[in-house]
Design an enzyme around this catalytic site. Sequence first.
Site, short mmCIF file in Angstrom:
data_model
loop_
_atom_site.label_atom_id
_atom_site.label_comp_id
_atom_site.label_asym_id
_atom_site.label_seq_id
_atom_site.Cartn_x
_atom_site.Cartn_y
_atom_site.Cartn_z
N ASP A 165 0.82 -1.21 0.00
CA ASP A 165 0.00 0.00 0.00
C ASP A 165 0.86 1.26 0.00
O ASP A 165 0.53 2.26 -0.65
CB ASP A 165 -0.98 0.00 1.18
N ARG A 182 2.99 6.02 -2.97
CA ARG A 182 4.09 6.82 -3.52
C ARG A 182 3.96 6.93 -5.04
O ARG A 182 4.19 8.00 -5.61
CB ARG A 182 5.43 6.19 -3.14
N ASP A 221 -2.67 -1.37 11.72
CA ASP A 221 -1.61 -2.27 12.18
C ASP A 221 -1.84 -2.68 13.63
O ASP A 221 -1.63 -3.84 14.00
CB ASP A 221 -0.24 -1.61 12.05
#
Length: 209
Positions: A68, A73, A90
Site C-alpha cells: 500500500d 508513492r 496495524d
Amino acid sequence: MLDGLRGLMGKFFHPIAQFLLKIGVTPDAVTIAGTIAVVTTALWAFPTGHLAVGSLVIGLFVFTDSLDGTMARLSGKAGPWGAFLDSTLDRLADAAIFVGLAAYFLNASNASLHTAGAIAAILCLVLGLLVSYARARAEGLGLDGNVGIAERPERLLISLLAACIAGFSSIDGILVGALYFLAAVSLITLVQRIMHVRRQVLHNTTEQD
C-alpha cells in the site's frame, strides 16, 4: 533490523502496485483488505488450533504490508492520512493475532500450558501496544521515539515463526517460550524508548537554560 528487507520488498512490489493502480485499486483499499484478512485469519485459525496455516496466511499478508505504501508513492497520494490509517489498522491486526493466540491456549488440551500461554500472549499484546504508543506520543510532542531492539516487524516475525513451528511440531512449549521472550524484548524496547525520550527532554531543557 528488517529495514533492508522492507526496502527490497518495496522494489519487488513496484510492478504489482502499478498494476493495481491501473485497474483502479486504491492504497487505502489494499490497507483495509489486508487488515480484514489478518484479523479474520487470526481470530479463526488460531483459536481453532490451525497454528501453522494461520501463521503462514498472516505472514503472507504481513509480508505484503509495504504494497500500500508503494502504491501511495506511485500515485502521489502518500501523506498523513495514509500513514495514520496504516498505523491504526496495524494495531488492530496485532491485537487480533495475540487475542487469537490467547484463545488458542485457553482452548488447548494441555491444561498446564493454558495459563502460561494465555498470559504470555496478553503480555505481548499489551507491551506491543505500549511500544507503539510510546513512539506515537513522542512524535506527537515533536520528539523522536523510533528506537529499540524489537520494532513491529521483529515482533511479528518472532510470534508468527514460533506459531508456525509449534503448529507443525505440535509442541506448544515452543510458542509459550517464544512469547515470553517476545514480551521481554518488548519491555526492553519500551524502556529504551522511554529513556530515549527522557534524554531528549533533558537535553532540550538544558539548552533552554
